[in-house]
Enzyme design. Structure first.
Site, mmCIF file in Angstrom:
data_model
loop_
_atom_site.group_PDB
_atom_site.id
_atom_site.type_symbol
_atom_site.label_atom_id
_atom_site.label_comp_id
_atom_site.label_asym_id
_atom_site.label_seq_id
_atom_site.Cartn_x
_atom_site.Cartn_y
_atom_site.Cartn_z
ATOM 1 C CD GLU A 203 -9.016 4.238 7.173
ATOM 2 O OE1 GLU A 203 -8.167 3.353 7.376
ATOM 3 O OE2 GLU A 203 -8.832 5.442 7.389
ATOM 4 C CD GLN B 135 -2.840 -1.110 2.462
ATOM 5 O OE1 GLN B 135 -2.985 -2.129 3.126
ATOM 6 N NE2 GLN B 135 -3.460 0.016 2.779
ATOM 7 N NE ARG C 221 -13.128 0.564 4.524
ATOM 8 C CZ ARG C 221 -13.827 0.039 3.549
ATOM 9 N NH1 ARG C 221 -13.932 -1.263 3.443
ATOM 10 N NH2 ARG C 221 -14.425 0.817 2.682
ATOM 11 C CB CYS C 222 -8.083 1.255 12.458
ATOM 12 S SG CYS C 222 -6.310 1.534 12.318
#
Lengths: 784, 162, 186
Positions: A738, A221, A368-369
């Protein structure tokens, strides 16, 4: 001012169909496991079955003798090259291959390289490892006990404590609590879970002896950051490393850390001079790669009897596993957890977090925090509901009473964040109207009389994304700017490259839409590229919803630089002064004489064929954008559940999600992100946990036990929006990927607790399985 | 190592054959021997369905079959959906309805939906959700995939290709 | 996590004969599929090995068996077995108590309670596989025990069936595990 563009142009606000789809729907995606190079061989890890043990010996003789095996690498081998340990993104270090001891079940112990994957698997079975079991530590609450086993003998500090971090005003907050008329508190555990993208992690490391260049195709990523890490750790000149992140089958934070498999594949390729492919299995992915959450949190609110909140106090124990490999900005060992004041005004607040080691896989920041915002938003929305119960107040009313009013933005919270903009009331109103809140409360009253269980859960979350300004944000010292480089061709088409990396967010389409908006070149004429470190400008990658706030902004700024030059060329072509020109997407025209105009295509052509004297040829620009602040998307989610008294099963009847992410590039893509994130939130709330027994055995190490919702369990999501632009972003956007995972777990849990609150239930920890609910019902005498 | 065996299959209308170990999984045969990398591997317990292909008209999870078991059969993979350069209505539907994000589950979803529509040309939303319940997706939340399949069902009913 | 298994079965032999057999680990080993006692360390301690094959997956444990308590009056025995897989796949330990009772028809009732702890790859499958493997092994054990007790001749001590380990059929474990889902679980 945001001009309107036509659907054909495809600027901001249009639901342009995705360009990347064409290859995916034909099965022509190029994921890492699709990469096939001549002479390529395969690597496979040998992993520890023990959570904590001395490594006495690793016998690779039988494995090496197997026909087709090219190498078997052990920790001892790597230690000779100083590679047995590598730095983590949290300034800790992590073993690449174990030496001395192993610290979690499934830890990497040896790496086998063979001509095909089946031979590699056979060889892995032949590696014989001798262990001496050591006492296991899996309860983080026991990590600081005087008799707790010492996990990290490599550190100077001889205990299991990683860090203590605090922010806010401890004394002032304490004083308010002492005098508070009303106090509410909750102990909320956010279980360890795992992002489990459908594509596991892997790479093809290709060292070319003839050219000295190392190319690593990698599920990454953040390709540039990874390249720099490989250069620093491996001592390979950075210009000779190329990281290519091709199509990525989902990231969700799982593909940000550097894993031992990558390092071993690189070492193997450097040694053997052939491409080495390493693709982990799903079990390896769940058991050894970056997990998420595992936060044991306590929150307390002090309030007056009318429900006005006065102070917030938060204490958290963070279980980081065996190595601190969480990926977060350097100054924030607990990520952005201090957003836990949420959408509310607290005159004073205090927050402290302690991180400890345990015999579990390393990680913590993923799924996705937004760097621990999921934990923070869950906590505050849960404790607010508990306060509502304490005050016997409607949870929506309590929230409204304490929302930061729109007039107070930009708002500085008592834990140090300056929220850029917000209008929490408006979002909540849309959500409550859409779900028919008043009617539902009436229905609940009726149902309670009959003994039926129905609950409504609200979550009014505030997100914090777009990391981040250089003065505060860096990862391993690299500042968290991001970038865009745009080049316009003579025929008026364009190519743009960014330092981010899509894993399904649709960047090939959305970035093109930004260019279309800013320059009036149709989105279809703009090619977007990301992920190749040889060609893309340096960036920190895509995670924590940062692409639109950083690279998106860079794209707009770079496009505006081009527009400035285009104006000069237009003035030259139209033989007038720049001051006489006005812009609308796609062309400059003379004020008052709109027929005297030059299109961007004509200008582009001129940039190569009729260059104004004194100007360079070409029409391109690059921008490295340092965001002045983070952005603060927000929303209100409302969930309605019905509980089956006999089985404890919770059915989500309705779920309304109202999101505000400022100005939207592509509404269709935003809606898709919300659907996906809500589904992950549903999974987390009801069915996911990676747990460990007392011996350190992973429970939840495969899809047999770690559950993903199918189309059958997933309810129908209703989405809507409000729009409160970011005042500091070039086109007022905030980012949204997110938000659904940040805001939804509290909505689900609040709904379940709301369904049972009349029985005296105040809190139930996730995952809320039917078994858990049934036990509560049994305890309360509702079921037998 | 066991003696290699000859496997002969018709794949997307083409005759293919190869000598393989009996333990070679069908998914590896498709991806590495036939070099059709559209079908994917997403798990190791037969749950995710990313490897779904059609064998003799029925959907199979090719990670849970040996290549030798497919000998003599007809396989349809995602690469076989396009006909004379024309996208299948399902492929069109996934694009029109934003039924994919990262694209990794998409080939499996397409094959399961293909089989579903063959058996049930007018599926309800519930039928579709059950029909794709053997395929996991992490990105979309399934809602737009359902819309994509409905799009295809409608288009086929109106006379599009099957 | 410790898995508790309770098994009770009957043997059509007098209690003293059964006691003599069951209180000798070397004789017991002859009945456990894949097991052997390799050495006697002292009065109470033996070294042994057991090969557990589930389908294609093989684990070779070597370790120790210790008689913790022997009560000939009450016909009670408590043993502790610990082993590690030789290739480093994991470990297992078992604490077992056995109690014999005479039956009216001059047979013997054997009651056993075991606590099994497995660490490693097998343990990730959870209790379902361990329980089923244990059930199947126990079934074999009782069959073998019945057979050996009925044989007049003595079997040479220490030898076992490990030479011809009959692998536990993966299909039967899977079937048992699947059935187990529908049985009442604690």
């Amino acid at each position: 001012m945001i001009h309107k563009t036509s659907p054909e142009m495809g600027g901001m606000g249009h639901s342009v169909k995705r360009k990347e789809d064409l290859r995916f729907i034909q099965g022509k995606g190029n994921y890492v496991d699709d990469v096939r190079l001549p002479g390529m061989v395969y690597g496979q890890m040998v992993r520890s079955p023990y959570a904590h043990a001395r490594l006495k010996s690793v016998n690779t003789e039988k494995a090496k003798k197997l026909s087709g095996v090219l190498a078997v690498i052990t920790g001892e081998d790597l230690a000779k090259a100083n590679l047995a340990w590598m730095p983590t993104l949290s300034y800790d270090k992590q073993m690449v291959l174990a030496t001395g001891k192993v610290l979690f079940q499934s830890q990497e112990v040896a790496f086998v390289v063979a001509e095909d994957r089946y031979t590699a698997a056979d060889a892995a079975e032949l590696v014989e490892v001798e262990y001496e079991e050591l006492p296991v530590l899996v309860d983080p609450k026991k990590a600081m006990d005087p008799d707790a086993p010492l996990l990290r003998e490599d550190r100077e500090q001889k205990d299991n404590h990683i860090f203590h971090w605090e922010v806010g005003d401890r004394q002032a907050t304490e004083q308010v609590f002492q005098k508070a008329a009303v106090k509410a508190s909750v102990n909320a555990f956010f279980p360890r879970c795992h992002p489990a993208p459908l594509e596991t992690c892997g790479c093809v490391a290709d060292f070319n002896r003839a050219t000295g260049k190392l190319t690593v195709y990698m599920t990454s990523q953040a390709p540039h950051a990874h390249r720099t890490v490989f250069a620093l750790v491996g001592g390979i000149p950075e210009q000779n490393i190329r990281v290519v992140s091709p199509d990525i089958g989902g990231g969700f934070g799982n593909k940000v850390p550097v894993y031992p498999g990558y390092v071993c594949a690189i070492v193997a390729s450097l040694t053997l001079g052939v491409p080495v492919k390493w693709i982990e299995t799903r079990s390896e992915n769940l058991q050894s790669t970056g997990f998420a959450r595992d936060y044991h949190m306590t929150a307390e609110i002090a309030a007056d009897r009318e429900g006005k909140m006065q102070a917030l106090r938060v204490k958290t124990l963070a279980d980081h596993g065996a190595f601190n490999a969480a990926a977060q900005p350097t100054k924030f060992p607990a990520g952005l957890f201090s957003i836990c004041t949420g959408s509310y005004e607290y005159p004073t607040a205090f927050c402290e977090v302690d991180g400890v080691y345990t015999n579990k896989a390393p990680g913590g920041i993923a799924y996705r925090c937004s760097f621990r915002v999921t934990e923070a938003a869950y906590l505050i929305e849960r404790v607010v509901d508990v306060l509502a119960l304490e005050l016997k107040m409607d949870p929506a009313e309590l929230r409204r009473k304490n929302f930061i009013p729109e007039s107070k933005f930009p708002y500085k919270s008592s834990l140090g964040w300056t929220y850029d903009s917000g209008n929490y009331e408006a979002a909540m109103k849309v959500a409550l109207d859409k779900i028919g809140y008043a009617q539902l409360r009436k229905e609940q009253e009726e149902k309670r009389k009959k003994g039926d269980l129905m609950g409504i859960g609200i979550s009014s979350f505030t997100e914090i994304v777009g990391a981040g300004p250089a003065h505060t944000f860096d990862i391993l010292g690299i500042k968290m700017f991001d970038s865009c480089e745009i080049r316009i061709h003579p025929t008026g088409k364009a190519i743009a490259r960014m330092g981010t990396k899509s894993q399904g967010q649709g960047h090939e389409t959305t970035y093109a839409q930004i260019v279309a908006q800013e320059l009036g070149i149709p989105a279809a004429d703009v090619v977007i590229e990301e992920g190749d470190t040889d060609t893309a400008p340096y960036g920190l990658g895509t995670y924590a919803s940062r692409s639109t706030p950083t690279s998106g902004a860079a794209t707009a700024v770079a496009a505006r630089k081009i527009r400035d030059k285009a104006k000069k060329i237009a003035a030259y072509l139209l033989e007038c002064s720049e001051n006489d020109l006005e812009w609308e997407p796609g062309k400059f025209f003379v004020k008052g004489a709109p027929s005297k105009a030059k299109t961007i295509q004509e200008i582009a052509f001129a940039a190569y064929t009729n260059i104004p004297p004194g100007l360079e040829a070409g029409l391109e620009a690059v921008d490295y954008y340092d965001p002045p602040n983070l952005t603060f998307p927000f929303g209100t989610y409302v969930c309605v559940v019905d509980i089956d008294k006999g089985t404890g099963e919770v059915k989500v009847r309705r779920f309304v999600a109202v999101d505000d992410c400022g100005n939207i590039i592509n509404p269709m893509i935003v809606e898709g992100q919300i659907h996906g994130g809500l589904t992950e939130g549903l999974a987390i709330a009801f069915m996911q946990q990676i747990d460990y027994d007392e011996s350190g055995n992973v429970q939840g190490g495969s899809f047999m036990d770690y559950l993903l919702p199918t189309a059958v369990e997933t309810p129908h999501w209703e989405t809507d929006k409000t729009c409160t632009p970011s005042p500091h972003h070039p086109f007022g956007a905030k980012g949204v990927g997110e938000s659904p995972n940040v805001g939804s777990p509290a909505a689900f849990v609040n709904a379940v607790v709301d369904a049972l609150s009349h029985l005296g239930v105040r809190h139930i920890d996730m995952p809320i399985t039917p078994w858990k609910v049934w036990n509560v019902l049994k305890e309360k005498g509702v079921t037998s | 190592m066991a003696k290699k065996q000859l496997v002969r299959v018709k794949v997307n209308g083409r005759d293919r054959q190869a000598e393989v170990e009996p333990r070679l999984l069908l998914i590896h045969f498709i991806r590495e021997v036939l070099e059709l990398t559209g079908s994917h591997i997403g798990c190791d317990t037969s749950h995710c369905g990313a490897c779904t292909v059609l064998l003799n008209g029925k959907t199979v999870k090719s990670c849970t079959m040996f290549a030798v078991q497919a000998d003599g059969g007809e396989i349809l993979t995602v690469e076989g959906l396009i006909k004379d350069g024309q996208l299948h209505p399902l492929q069109e539907g996934f694009k029109e309805e934003h039924g994919l994000q990262c694209g990794f589950c998409t080939p499996g979803m397409l094959m399961s939906s293909y089989a579903l529509l063959h058996n049930n040309p007018k599926p309800s939303e519930e039928d579709i959700r059950w029909g794709i319940s053997g395929n996991l997706c992490r990105c979309t939340g399934y809602q737009n995939i359902v819309r994509a399949v409905q799009f295809a069902a409608d288009k086929i009913a109106q006379g599009g290709a099957k | 996590m410790p898995l508790k298994i309770e098994k009770t079965f009957e043997v059509g032999q007098p209690i003293e004969k059964v006691w003599a057999f069951l209180s000798d680990p070397r004789k017991v080993a002859t009945c456990v599929p894949g097991a052997q006692i390799t050495e006697q360390v002292d009065e109470k301690t033996y070294k042994g090995a057991i090969k557990v094959k589930v389908g294609p997956s093989v684990t070779d444990y070597t370790g120790e068996v210790q008689i913790v308590r022997l009560d000939p009056q009450n016909h009670e025995i408590e043993i502790l077995g610990k082993g590690q897989d030789v290739r480093g796949r994991g470990s297992a330990s078992m604490k077992m108590t056995g109690k014999l009772g005479a039956l009216p028809d001059s047979g013997t009732e054997v009651k056993s309670e075991s606590e099994i702890n497995v660490v490693g790859i097998l343990a990730q499958m959870g209790s379902r596989v361990i329980a089923e493997v244990s059930n199947i092994m126990f079934g074999e054990f009782t069959k073998n025990l019945q057979a050996r007790l009925q044989q007049p001749s003595e079997v040479p001590a220490g030898q076992a069936d490990s030479a011809e380990v009959k692998p536990i059929k993966a299909t039967s474990v899977a079937w048992e595990a699947a059935k187990g889902v529908f049985r009442k679980k604690p």
